[in-house]
Each structure stands twice: as structure tokens, then as C-alpha cells.
Enzyme design. Sequence first.
Site, PDB file in Angstrom:
ATOM      1  NE  ARG A  75      -1.539   1.835   3.611  1.00 52.17           N
ATOM      2  CZ  ARG A  75      -1.043   3.056   3.775  1.00 52.17           C
ATOM      3  NH1 ARG A  75      -1.396   4.030   2.945  1.00 52.17           N
ATOM      4  NH2 ARG A  75      -0.168   3.293   4.732  1.00 52.17           N
ATOM      5  CB  ILE A  76       2.216   3.592  -1.751  1.00 53.50           C
ATOM      6  CG1 ILE A  76       3.074   4.838  -1.554  1.00 53.50           C
ATOM      7  CG2 ILE A  76       1.672   3.537  -3.154  1.00 53.50           C
ATOM      8  CD1 ILE A  76       4.346   4.820  -2.381  1.00 53.50           C
ATOM      9  CB  SER A  77      -0.784   7.733   0.812  1.00 52.12           C
ATOM     10  OG  SER A  77      -1.175   7.008   1.959  1.00 52.12           O
ATOM     11  CB  VAL A  78       1.313  10.354  -2.659  1.00 47.54           C
ATOM     12  CG1 VAL A  78       1.706  11.132  -3.917  1.00 47.54           C
ATOM     13  CG2 VAL A  78       0.043  10.926  -2.060  1.00 47.54           C
ATOM     14  CG  ASP A 114      -2.406   7.000  -6.150  1.00 46.34           C
ATOM     15  OD1 ASP A 114      -1.411   7.464  -5.567  1.00 46.34           O
ATOM     16  OD2 ASP A 114      -2.509   6.921  -7.383  1.00 46.34           O
TER      17      ASP A 114
END
Length: 609
Positions: A75-78, A114
Amino acid sequence: MAEKIPEWPGGHRGDVSTKLDLAPICDLPPRNAPHADCMRLQWWRKSQMTHLDGRHTASVRLVVIENPRVLGVVRISVGRDETTSPQRQREHIEHWCAGPSVLGTIVGWAEDLDVSGGVSPFKRPELGKWLNRRAGEFDVLCVWRLDRLTRRSRHFAELVDWCNEREKVVVSTSESLDLSTPMGKMFARIIAAFAEGELDTIQARSLDASRRLREGGAWFGGVEPFGYRFADRKEGGKRLVQDPVYAPLLRSLYERVVAGTPVNRLTKELNRQGIPTWRDHLRRESGRPTRNTLWTSKAISQALMNPRSAGYLLHKGEVVEGSDGRPVLITDEPILAVAEWERVVRALSVTGAPRTRSPSSPSLLTGVARCGLDGASLYVKRNTVKRAYKDAPDVYSSYMCRHAYSGAQRECRTAVGQEVLDLAVEQALLTCFAEDEVYERRETSKPALEEELRLVAGRLGRLEDDFTAGRYDGEGQEESYHRMHRRLAGKRTALTRQLEELPDVELIGTGRTFRELWAGKNLDERRSFLLDHDVRVLVWKTGRGLSDPHLKIEIPDVAYLRESAGLQGGRSAEPFIVDVNVPDDLRGVPVAEAIGREVISGPHPGIPS
């Protein structure tokens, strides 16, 4: 008697007692492990045995899983930080899975890009599919760090309980925790709490950055609105610029809607021409496959009524105001001017308006022409006759009094040929107004100034409320309050003065005459024009056929007609009356006074047209 547990997929568990209670632990390296790969994937199994005398004893056994099935979670936000990039997370998980003490098989990847850490693992696009529908296909849930799993303590606790119930193991390759012990659970919760605190900090920074971007008129997130594309700003953030294809399309839709074209007709035309929708256009521009969705009337109306089409910046559906109370613009080149946007919003907001039905026998003077004897309305009657010669028409239309042949009014035989009366009325109108120039009434900037005044007054009121509530009691804040108050109060005074001096509308010449305006109207529009401007026609019966009537035509308020139709020049504003074949005692008499007076058949001088 011990019970045989079914063989675990990919490994063997051994014999244990009934009523098992399973608690997983993660990443417990042996004391003598030379490196991090020497980790054992193991469970403490609690078993309970009931003796004949009713006593209960419990035992705990350590079970090792061989060749576990691993689900890699990323998982990664940006996607800008190299330290937490999806590739680095994958490498950590693959390195752990290939270790000599694990020798697991990666059966799939739940890769959510995202996606915020505040989203529940069960609601994430990819991980949610595995947890909700494919739970039987993996044994281990492996992440690089626990904050890649979730940044909410509540979500973390829910996931751990879910894993316990389904005999799954949570593994973090960078944090060694034993979730089967109270101490391990406590440390895991502490890490989750720190991750949640970090998420709150990130969200606070994001909100502050969004606020600064909004105040500076920069775009701060979301899909490009219809007809615009993103462009970078020197000060940071993005602005909107017109899309070279769809901005002219939106402009064209606006012009046709305000001209009276129904939105559903525009929808059919766009679909028939095969023009992609705005979302499909964005997908195609970004290299993604299109969905071939069709245009809808709702989508076109929403695009036109969206305040962003006029360049306004929105936040949570509301127009963003600057410190001076004025709306903040998100683009230097709006597709629609503010006045144009307000006009199309008014046009599309009129719902449920009664539709005017055309009469079954459409005629120019239905509801306009009346009988001179009793004031009754004339109606159109069509008669089929035998042709007198080869090219003669076989149908003749005439206006007749509705009291003709009806009981006591049987003696009323008022009738006149339809073409004769229509032509006489049209000639009278053209005599009075033919060469008058048509002007177009356009709204001035007064509506925009009124809206600006409303926003300034609202901003000033909120500023005064904040001051009363003590929000400007800090050091130096009172001076800031007085400075903003003086600026807003001065702006309110200036706008009020401008509104008092500015007219509501202005007239702009079109270069056309009334004759051209009348020629461009259809039958329904001409009839509506006569009714709207109170044009009156009075007809008496005649014994000389249908082509030589006695009639009176009156325009009682010439000034109102000129103003309403946008006409400039021409004759005076006195009532205009045309008399045809009427005696001298009725010439110049208004229609209202002439009703009921009888006209004797015979030659009477008419007023030349």
C-alpha cells in the site's frame, strides 16, 4: 482420544486435542538465528481435554507451518516516496518469503496504490477482495510494515480478530512481534497507535496545504471538470486551462440551450455523432481503456450548471471566497462568463413549466380576432367545395363568429376569409413598425455586481461575528481585524454606489428591421406576439363575400410593444388604429368602444396601408 486434524494446504500440523483455540505469532527468530531469514512461522495451539471425573486440563503445543501460502500486501498513499515505493515493499516481502526457514509461496499480491492508510483493510480495492472473497487461498498476510496494513488502531484490531478466527498469520518483515502473548499484542497496538498519530499529522498537513492552495486559487484535488485540463503553477499547485476540444463543445452546448434547443435533443445528437463523453476522453488521453459510455441529459445539464464552467473554485460543493469576500477563480480563461453561466442555470432550472399546445387548427388570429356585433371570438372553419376551375383550391378557410348558427345568435353571420384577414393584420403591423430597427436587450454587469456585493456583505458579517466571539483577541490580531474590516466596508460602499448608477439592461443594435424579425417567426411565434402585445382585431359581417370585410385593427400600447420587442425609431407612441370599410362615425374609435355597433354593408373608404 486425540483427533486427527485435516492436513493444512502446503504442510502438516500433527495430532492435537479437540476444542482448539488458535493464536498466531509472527516473526519469532530463534535465539541462535545468524540472520533475519532464519524465522519460524509457528502457532501456539491451546487444547483442552475433559477427563472422566469432570476435571479439565489444558495444554499448549507449538506447531510449525511448512511452505505457507503467502499473500503480499502493498500500500502507498502517493507514489512519490522512494523509501516506501511499491517495488521496495515487494522486495522486502519476497526476500522474507524465500528465506530458508520459511520457504513460502506467494500466491498473490494485494497492491493498493493511492489509497490512504485510514481506509479499512476490508474496504480497500485489492486487499478487500482477498479478505472478503478469497480468504481460503492464503495462510499468511505479509507486509513490509504494519502501517502498510492500516493506520487506524480500530482497523488493526478488527483485522487481528479476523485472522484469529480464520487461523491466519500476520507477518511484518521489519517488526518482530509475537501476537500470541499479551506483551506482543500490546507492542502491536502501540505501533498501530503511532501509525494512527502519524496519519492524523499527515491529514492535518494535507488540510493546511489545501487551505493555502484554495486561498491562492490553485486546484487541490479531484478529476478535471468538463472542458478543462491541468496546468502547473509557478507558485505550486495547479490551475485549469481550457481543453482544445471539449471547451468549444461546452460553449456550443451553452449557445444551443439558451437558444431553446432541448437538452435531450443535444444528447441524441452527441450519441449519434459518436463523440466520447468527458470521462472517456480523459481515459483515452491518459492511455486507459474507454468504457464507451453514452451521453445523458443529466450529464450535459450538470456540466453547464457547474460553477467551474464560469471559473469558480469549489470546496465541498460551495464557492470558495477570498479574504475580500469575492469568489476565488480557478482559471484565467473561464469557458463561460459569469452572466452567461447564470443565464444557462436559469434556463435549465425551469422545470415543470406548462407546455403550450398548438391549437388543433393553427391560425394566426385565433384568440385575437373578435366579432364586431357581440365581441365573441372568431374560429377557423374549413369548407370543402367543388372546384370552379382546374387550379382552384378545393378547401376554403374562413374566420367565423362562434355564435353563428347557435340558438338566439343565429342571425350573426360574421365571416371573413382566413387569408384575407391574416394579410390585413400583417400589413397593418408592417405599416407601423416595418423599418424600425430591432435592438437586443442585454443584461449589464449589474447582476454580477449584486452577487459580489452579497459575498462582500456576507464576508463582513462573518468577520464581525468572529471578532465578537473573541477570535481576534491575540497579539496583533485586532489590528488585522480593523484592516480587513476597513477594506471590506470600503468595497461594500463602492459596490453600492456602482449599482445605483448602473442600468439593469442595455440596448445593442442588431442591424435588422421589424420586417425581417416578423419574417423570421413561425405561425405560433407570430400569434404569441399578437397576444402578448394586446393587438386587437374586430370584424363585422359583410354581404359582399369573404374577401371584402369590415374590420378594425388596433395596437393600444405602441410604446410597450416597441420596448418589449426592442424596437427603436418609427412613429409616435399614440395608439395605432387601422379601419377598413367602416363608416366615418367608427373611424378612429377604439375597439373596446366599437363592439356592439352595427356596420351597414356598402362601400366605405379604408385607410390605405
